[in-house]
Structure formats: C-alpha cells, structure tokens
Design a protein around this motif. Structure first.
Motif, PDB file in Angstrom:
ATOM      1  N   ARG A 134       0.838  -1.209   0.000  1.00  0.00           N
ATOM      2  CA  ARG A 134       0.000   0.000   0.000  1.00  0.00           C
ATOM      3  C   ARG A 134       0.874   1.260   0.000  1.00  0.00           C
ATOM      4  O   ARG A 134       0.625   2.191  -0.751  1.00  0.00           O
TER       5      ARG A 134
ATOM      6  N   ALA B  36       3.871   1.540  -1.090  1.00  0.00           N
ATOM      7  CA  ALA B  36       4.535   1.631  -2.397  1.00  0.00           C
ATOM      8  C   ALA B  36       3.633   2.314  -3.419  1.00  0.00           C
ATOM      9  O   ALA B  36       4.095   3.140  -4.210  1.00  0.00           O
ATOM     10  N   VAL B  37       2.352   1.981  -3.394  1.00  0.00           N
ATOM     11  CA  VAL B  37       1.401   2.612  -4.317  1.00  0.00           C
ATOM     12  C   VAL B  37       1.317   4.110  -4.041  1.00  0.00           C
ATOM     13  O   VAL B  37       1.405   4.922  -4.955  1.00  0.00           O
ATOM     14  N   TYR B  38       1.149   4.473  -2.779  1.00  0.00           N
ATOM     15  CA  TYR B  38       0.996   5.888  -2.434  1.00  0.00           C
ATOM     16  C   TYR B  38       2.238   6.708  -2.745  1.00  0.00           C
ATOM     17  O   TYR B  38       2.138   7.880  -3.088  1.00  0.00           O
ATOM     18  N   LEU B  39       3.402   6.089  -2.579  1.00  0.00           N
ATOM     19  CA  LEU B  39       4.649   6.823  -2.767  1.00  0.00           C
ATOM     20  C   LEU B  39       5.258   6.608  -4.147  1.00  0.00           C
ATOM     21  O   LEU B  39       6.351   7.101  -4.424  1.00  0.00           O
ATOM     22  N   ASP B  40       4.565   5.846  -4.994  1.00  0.00           N
ATOM     23  CA  ASP B  40       5.024   5.566  -6.353  1.00  0.00           C
ATOM     24  C   ASP B  40       6.438   4.983  -6.333  1.00  0.00           C
ATOM     25  O   ASP B  40       7.339   5.481  -7.000  1.00  0.00           O
ATOM     26  N   ARG B  41       6.586   3.922  -5.530  1.00  0.00           N
ATOM     27  CA  ARG B  41       7.872   3.231  -5.389  1.00  0.00           C
ATOM     28  C   ARG B  41       7.640   1.740  -5.585  1.00  0.00           C
ATOM     29  O   ARG B  41       6.534   1.253  -5.431  1.00  0.00           O
TER      30      ARG B  41
ATOM     31  N   TYR C 213      10.659   8.394   3.225  1.00  0.00           N
ATOM     32  CA  TYR C 213      10.278   8.063   1.848  1.00  0.00           C
ATOM     33  C   TYR C 213       9.320   9.101   1.264  1.00  0.00           C
ATOM     34  O   TYR C 213       8.947   9.021   0.103  1.00  0.00           O
TER      35      TYR C 213
ATOM     36  N   CYS D 136      -1.164  10.664   2.588  1.00  0.00           N
ATOM     37  CA  CYS D 136      -0.815   9.246   2.493  1.00  0.00           C
ATOM     38  C   CYS D 136      -1.249   8.510   3.759  1.00  0.00           C
ATOM     39  O   CYS D 136      -1.836   7.426   3.691  1.00  0.00           O
TER      40      CYS D 136
END
Length: 99
Positions: free
Chosen positions: A25, A27-32, A46, A52
C-alpha cells in the motif's frame, strides 16, 4: 514513537503478510517499488505525508474493519511498527488481499 509489547504467537504468525500488505500500500501511495521500502526506515523518509497516512488508515479500515486514527501512522512510523500494531489489534489478512 510508542513501544509495543511483545506480540503473542497468533499475532506473530500474521505479521509477515501484514508487513507485505502495508509495504504494498505504501509503495502505491509513494510511487515506489515495494522492494525499495525497508520495513524499519521511517516512512517520512520516503515522503509519506498526512494525505498518504489518511489514505492508508482508510485502506486499513476497509480491509480489516479496524477504525483507526490517522495518527497511527505517525505513532508507528515504519512498516514493521504499523504491521505490529495491526497484528496486536487482531488484524488478519484474508487470502484475497495477499499479494
């Protein structure tokens, strides 16, 4: 940051899937990519912000049925700490939410 008591055995069993879910989750929010997120690094490093954190708490409420204060993400600022809190609150990841 709050210190959590040791996890009971059932909660420890749930911890790995919960860490994976929280990581995915975030990773999706932080575009990673999920594999670039260390579970022990503060999420603010991050770039996690209040939007977020609020979105993450909404996802937790939707998936686990746990009403949470968005402050949870700041009180437990790493993936490992967040997953530990979810496990302490009895969160269990259903198979359809596992990656």
């Amino acid at each position: 940051m709050h210190t959590s008591p040791p996890l009971p055995a059932p909660a420890r069993h749930a911890l790995v899937p919960l860490q994976q879910w929280v990581t995915a989750r975030i990773a999706v929010y932080l575009d990673r990519l999920p594999e670039t997120i260390d579970p022990h690094v503060p999420l603010a490093e991050y770039g996690m912000d209040s939007v977020c954190a609020l979105s993450l708490c909404g996802d937790i409420e939707d998936v686990f049925g746990l009403p949470l204060d968005p402050q949870l993400a700041w009180d437990h600022p790493t993936v490992a700490a967040l997953a530990g809190q979810l496990a302490l609150h009895g969160a269990v990841l259903a198979p359809e939410h596992r990656r």
